[in-house]
Every structure is written in structure tokens, then in C-alpha cells.
Design a protein around this motif. Structure first.
Motif, PDB file in Angstrom:
ATOM      1  N   ASP B  78       0.824  -1.207   0.000  1.00 48.51           N
ATOM      2  CA  ASP B  78       0.000   0.000   0.000  1.00 48.51           C
ATOM      3  C   ASP B  78       0.859   1.257   0.000  1.00 48.51           C
ATOM      4  O   ASP B  78       1.910   1.313   0.622  1.00 48.51           O
ATOM      5  N   TRP B  79       0.328   2.275  -0.705  1.00 47.17           N
ATOM      6  CA  TRP B  79       1.017   3.570  -0.735  1.00 47.17           C
ATOM      7  C   TRP B  79       0.550   4.392   0.448  1.00 47.17           C
ATOM      8  O   TRP B  79      -0.638   4.536   0.683  1.00 47.17           O
ATOM      9  N   ILE B  80       1.494   4.963   1.181  1.00 42.91           N
ATOM     10  CA  ILE B  80       1.078   5.749   2.350  1.00 42.91           C
ATOM     11  C   ILE B  80       1.696   7.136   2.345  1.00 42.91           C
ATOM     12  O   ILE B  80       1.795   7.797   3.374  1.00 42.91           O
ATOM     13  N   GLY B  81       2.135   7.586   1.181  1.00 42.30           N
ATOM     14  CA  GLY B  81       2.640   8.959   1.079  1.00 42.30           C
ATOM     15  C   GLY B  81       3.874   9.189   1.920  1.00 42.30           C
ATOM     16  O   GLY B  81       4.801   8.378   1.911  1.00 42.30           O
ATOM     17  N   LEU B  82       3.868  10.288   2.652  1.00 45.92           N
ATOM     18  CA  LEU B  82       5.075  10.679   3.401  1.00 45.92           C
ATOM     19  C   LEU B  82       5.061  10.186   4.847  1.00 45.92           C
ATOM     20  O   LEU B  82       5.875  10.635   5.659  1.00 45.92           O
TER      21      LEU B  82
END
Lengths: 303, 332
Positions: B78-82
Motif C-alpha cells: 500500500d502507498w502511504i505517502g510521506l
């Protein structure tokens, strides 16, 4: 008269300067001798400790001369030398295969990059040397090695990452570019193919550079333990330096063994003996070839 | 007009009537192409290696923006940004590791340069002596010793109960020091180890630079009455400047990455020493292997790489500003 006293004064001055010069030379030698000893003595400390009786070492501490001479540590290590012999085998195998393959692969890249007629020279040079500026670092490398190349507990994990060093390619390219072009062109006119030119002319003419780079690569592989730290957990594949590192880091493990075993383990001296056995032969070998290292430093510093 | 027509005729000639010379030219072209192809094939193994280990891994930095799960891989995580970066800088350890990396590296670079230049100068002054070879060998010796072995003898020196230094302190009536528990001493200890290991090889680089200087320059200066210091100041140092600048540039570019072997082995990964010995590389290692927090390690890794890249560019830019036309010093 005036000229005479003048001569006298300059003569005296010269004497003084000469004296200062001699003094300066002696001080320089003293400083350099002290520095040289500082380079050597720590290693002698390890050798001395390995030859000291375990109890005497605990009582008297480390010293340059064994307070009580004993070869017990070596006897103990060599009682069951399987681990160290295996580690030696792994390290020697890695070093030989890695150095030969690495130097070959890097030369095969450096040679075309050194030829002005190579059409792809500029883009490929950029492709190669850009990596000196920016790299992904250890984490993507770790993921690549373990998840995608599946090299965990594989001896190749200790060799492949050492095969190419961009800095070495740069040095080799500079060296190859300095080879006499007429010679290569003459061979081309005579109908020799590029592979033939590479193996029969370029490589034999570049022995000093190849030896230097080979020594650097060999040293890098021989002294490497980091790859094993990341990728090897199978004790059968431990290289020498990693075995030593395990031995030093896991003092508790060995100390626990000591309580269980009826025979007292000379823990500290045994470690030092292992260090001597692991480093001694290699250090002597590398010192023998050190002129190539000096040459490499010079090669690397100019261009 | 006339000329243009002629050129056109010449250019058109090959298509119209290939003569012997022209055939020779095409075979040469064919040869040239074959040669280029051979060269490319030669280079291919190393190029593949570089592609896999240097370029594919570049894409791996996206892990820093993911909640990376090993079994799901990069494409499945999953992508979780910063978030990883927030998490990273919320801990004191990342800031501490950054501070340690930069300050220790700066100290190593500055003092290392001075000591290497000094040693090189000393050897240069007595270069004709028979002892020179011995000094060079001894100075190079540490280069052959792995950090593992270095940690062995540093331990022999600093061991609390029976290390050489504590025995000495006892013998002069001072209290022994628990070196592996006292972080305040470690910058100096590490500096000593770095100088021990690196000053020799560094000095040989500068020595070879000094030996390349035309001896007539020194002769002329001597006749003009220049002192040793003046010779150094006005001949040796200016002649070595390009070498020094290049080395400093490379070193400053690498100021954000520490020698993992040195910092992992010599302080022996003692948690009590982290306040002064934990650097980004050891921090990343611990996050990755000991804490198994791949994403945070990747975030720290990307942060390290990016700042390092920025520093190389900045250092190069500075050098470009100060270099003169006839003496280019910058890398690119």
C-alpha cells in the motif's frame, strides 16, 4: 677584510643551517618511526594476546609481550578446525572467482569505453558514471537481493555484488585509453577481431593496471563481512571475516558454552588466535603485492 | 549555384554508380558496425550488472512511500505517502544519527586532510632515505586489515577489565574507565581509528602528487632563499591544490554516508554508545535487520541518498565558481 668577515658569517650561517637541517631530518625520522610503529603495534598486540595464557591475560591484561607464554588457544582452535577451514575455503573461493570475473567484466566494459570510435561511448559513459553520483542505497539493494534475486544463503550473494566497481572501470578506461593506438589499428588492419585484440593485445599490455584493480577487488572481497551479515545465516557459508565477527559479537554464546563444557574454553585468547589465523597469511600475501596498491593509489589520484 | 550542383552530383553518385572505392567504403562501414556491435557485446555483462544493481534499485526507493510488506512485494504494497518520513523524523534517533554522521565526517575530513598532507610532506622531505620504503609499507599496513580485526585490537586496548589503556591508568594510580559505556570518549576514539586506518593511504596520494612536481621549481626557490615553509606554501601547496580539491569534493559529497564497517564494528553495536556513534548507515541497518521496519529504513535511505546527491551537486557548483578557466577542478 669586510669580505672575509662576511664569508665567515655566511660560513657560520651555513653551518647553522646544515645543523638545523640534520636536526629536522632526525625529527622527521622520529615522527615517521613512531607513526609506523603505531600502525604495527596494535596488530602485534593481537598476536601477543593469542600467545598468552588465558588466566595470565585476565590477570595482567593485554601486553606486547605475552606475560605467560602459551599456545593453548591455538591448540584449542585447531582441535576442531572445521569452522575455520570451511570459512577459509569460502573466502578463498569467493576471492578467486570474484577477482577473476570482476576484473574481466570490468575490463570488457572499460575497453570499448576507451575507444574513441565507439559510437555509444558517450551515452554509455554517462550511464555508467552517473551511478557514482546517485544510488538507491542499501534498502532497495537488500530487497532486490532477497526478494527478487532470491540470493539469501547463496554463495553468489557474496560474489556478485563485488563484480563491478564504477571507480575501477574509470581507472581501467583511463589506462586503456593510454595504450598506443597505432598498435591496435595495425592489428585491425591485419584483420584481427576486437575480441582477439582485447585478449591478445589490450589485456597483456595492461598487466600492471589489471594487477592493481585485481588487488583492490581481492582485498574488498577478502575483508568483506557486510554481505554475509545481510544475506548469510547458514554457518556453512560463513566467510572468514564474518566468522570472526560472530565470534567477537557473540561472546555470551561462547561464555555459556564454557559453563556447560567440562573443559575450560580460553575464550579471549582463542578469539585472538582466530584473528591471527584469519588475517596473518592474507596480510603477508597482500604486503607482498603492495607495490600494485601504491600504483593504484597513484592511478586513482590522477584522473 | 554551380558548386551546389556539383555537391549534389557527388552525393548522388553512390546510388547511381557504385565504383570500387565505394564498395570499399561500404565494407568499411560494415566493419565499423560489426566492431561497434562487438564492443557493445563486450560491455554488456557489466552494463547488465550496473542496470540491475544501480538502476533497478533506484526504483526500489519507492518503498519509502509504501507500507512495504515482503510477501506482497513492491507492486502489492500500500502507498502511504510521506508517513514513513513523518515517522522517521518523529524519533530522536534519526536526527541524532544525522547529526553524528555529519559532525563526525566533517571532523574526519578536516583533520584527516591535515594529517595526510603533513605525513606526505614529512616523507617527501626525506624521500631519498633508505627508510622511505619501510615507512610506506607500514603506513599502508592498516589498509589490509578489515574492520573486524580493528575491532579486536581496539577491544584489547579499551577492554574495561584488562585492556591496555585501563591497565596503564591503574599503574599511574588513576581510575579505570568503562570505555564501552562512556559515549563521550567515542568521537576521539573513532577519529584515532580513522587516522590510523586512512591517513597512511591518504598521505601516499599526496606524496605521489608532490613527487610529480618539477624539482627545478624547488631548486630555483632555494637559490632565491625561500625557506622550507615558503616552498611548501608557494610551490607544493598550489601544485597539490587540484588533487586536494577533488578529494575534498568527493569527501564532502559523501558526508551523509558513513563507513558502516567502522561504525558497526569498532563501537561493537553497544546501545550505550549510540548517542555519539550511531550514524545513518548503522541506523538504517538496525531499522532494516533488527527492527524489520523496511519502509522506515527505506525512508531513511532515500533521505540519505537525496541529501548526499544534493551535496555532491552543491560542492561541484562551489568548485565551479572558484576554479579558473585554465585549471578546471570540478567533476562535471
Amino acid at each position: 677584510m669586510a669580505t672575509y668577515s662576511q664569508t665567515l658569517r655566511t660560513a657560520r650561517q651555513q653551518d647553522f643551517e646544515r645543523l638545523m637541517g640534520i636536526l629536522a631530518r632526525y625529527s622527521i625520522h622520529i615522527i615517521l618511526i613512531v607513526w609506523s610503529l603505531a600502525c604495527l603495534l596494535p596488530l602485534l598486540l593481537v598476536v601477543s594476546a593469542s600467545l598468552t595464557d588465558e588466566i595470565a591475560l585476565t590477570r595482567n591484561g593485554y601486553g606486547l609481550i605475552p606475560s605467560q607464554f602459551s599456545t593453548e588457544a591455538y591448540t584449542f582452535v585447531l582441535q576442531d578446525p572445521t569452522a575455520i577451514v570451511r570459512a577459509y575455503g569460502v573466502t578463498i573461493f569467493n576471492t578467486l572467482v570474484g577477482t577473476v570475473l570482476g576484473v574481466l567484466v570490468m575490463s570488457m566494459l572499460a575497453y570499448p569505453l576507451s575507444q574513441p570510435d565507439f559510437r555509444l561511448r558517450r551515452p554509455l559513459s554517462f550511464f555508467v558514471f552517473f551511478t557514482m553520483l546517485f544510488n538507491g542505497g542499501i534498502v532497495p539493494f537488500y530487497i532486490l537481493m532477497t526478494q527478487y534475486l532470491k540470493l539469501r544463503n547463496n554463495i553468489l550473494a557474496l560474489i556478485i555484488p563485488h563484480l563491478v566497481g564504477v571507480w575501477y572501470v574509470l581507472i581501467l578506461r583511463t589506462y586503456f585509453a593510454g595504450l598506443p593506438r597505432e598498435l591496435l589499428d595495425a592489428a585491425r588492419v591485419d584483420g584481427a577481431g576486437e575480441w582477439r585484440i582485447f585478449f591478445a593485445i589490450v589485456l597483456p599490455l595492461s598487466k600492471p593496471a589489471l594487477a592493481t584493480i585485481g588487488l583492490f577487488v581481492a582485498l574488498g572481497i577478502w575483508n568483506d563481512w557486510i554481505l554475509a551479515l545481510y544475506f548469510i545465516s547458514d554457518a556453512n557459508l560463513y566467510p572468514l571475516q564474518y566468522l570472526l565477527q560472530i565470534l567477537l559479537a557473540n561472546a555470551n554464546v561462547i561464555a555459556n558454552m564454557r559453563q556447560l563444557s567440562t573443559q575450560a574454553i580460553p575464550l579471549q585468547t582463542m578469539r585472538m588466535a582466530m584473528a591471527v589465523l584469519a588475517t596473518g597469511p592474507a596480510a603477508i600475501f597482500f604486503l607482498f603485492f603492495q607495490k600494485y596498491l601504491v600504483r593504484g593509489i597513484t592511478l586513482g589520484s590522477f584522473k | 549555384m554551380d558548386i551546389h550542383v556539383k555537391e549534389g552530383q557527388i552525393a548522388a553518385a553512390p546510388a547511381a554508380a557504385p565504383n570500387r572505392m565505394q564498395r570499399g567504403l561500404t565494407t568499411m562501414r560494415g566493419q565499423h558496425f560489426r566492431r561497434n556491435l562487438t564492443w557493445f557485446l563486450m560491455a554488456l555483462p557489466a552494463l547488465i550488472w550496473i542496470f540491475v544493481f544501480k538502476y533497478v534499485t533506484l526504483f526500489g526507493v519507492v518503498i519509502a512511500f509504501q507500507d512495504y510488506k515482503g510477501r506482497r512485494g513492491i507492486s502489492g504494497s500500500d502507498w502511504i505517502g510521506l508517513k514513513n518520513f513523518e515517522f522517521l523524523f518523529a524519533t530522536d534517533s534519526a536526527v541524532r544519527a544525522t547529526r553524528n554522521t555529519v559532525t563526525l565526517n566533517l571532523m574526519f575530513i578536516a583533520i584527516g586532510l591535515v594529517v595526510a598532507l603533513l605525513l606526505a610532506w614529512l616523507i617527501f622531505e626525506i624521500y631519498t632515505s633508505a627508510l622511505t620504503k619501510f615507512y610506506q609499507t607500514m603506513l599502508l599496513l592498516p589498509r589490509f586489515i578489515s574492520w573486524v580485526i580493528v575491532s579486536y585490537f581496539v577491544f584489547a586496548l579499551l577492554s574495561t577489565d584488562n585492556g591496555v589503556i585501563n591497565k596503564f591508568l591503574e599503574s599511574i594510580g588513576r581510575d579505570p574507565v568503562a570505555w564501552y559505556n562512556s559515549s563521550e570518549f567515542w568521537p576521539m576514539i573513532l577519529l584515532t581509528v580513522v587516522l590510523w586506518g586512512g591517513a597512511g593511504i591518504g598521505s601516499l596520494i599526496y606524496l605521489s602528487g608532490m613527487l610529480a612536481i618539477d624539482p627545478q621549481l624547488f631548486e630555483a626557490a632555494k637559490i632565491d632563499g625561500a625557506s622550507k615553509w615558503q616552498q611548501y606554501r608557494f610551490i607544493t601547496f598550489p601544485m597539490l591544490k587540484p588533487l586536494i580539491v577533488i578529494n575534498l569534493l568527493l569527501a564532502l559529497g559523501g558526508i551523509f554516508s558513513a563507513d558502516f564497517g567502522l561504525f558497526y564494528q569498532v563501537p561493537r553495536n553497544q546501545a550505550l554508545l549510540y548517542p555519539t556513534t550511531d550514524v545513518l548507515d548503522t541506523f538504517i541497518y538496525r531499522s532494516l535487520i533488527e527492527l524489520q521496519n523496511v519502509s522506515m529504513a527505506a525512508a531513511a535511505n532515500l533521505y540519505q541518498s537525496l541529501v548526499g546527491f544534493g551535496l555532491v551537486l552543491a560542492a561541484n557548483w562551489v568548485v565551479r565558481r572558484i576554479e579558473s578557466q585554465d585549471e578546471p577542478l570540478s567533476l562535471f
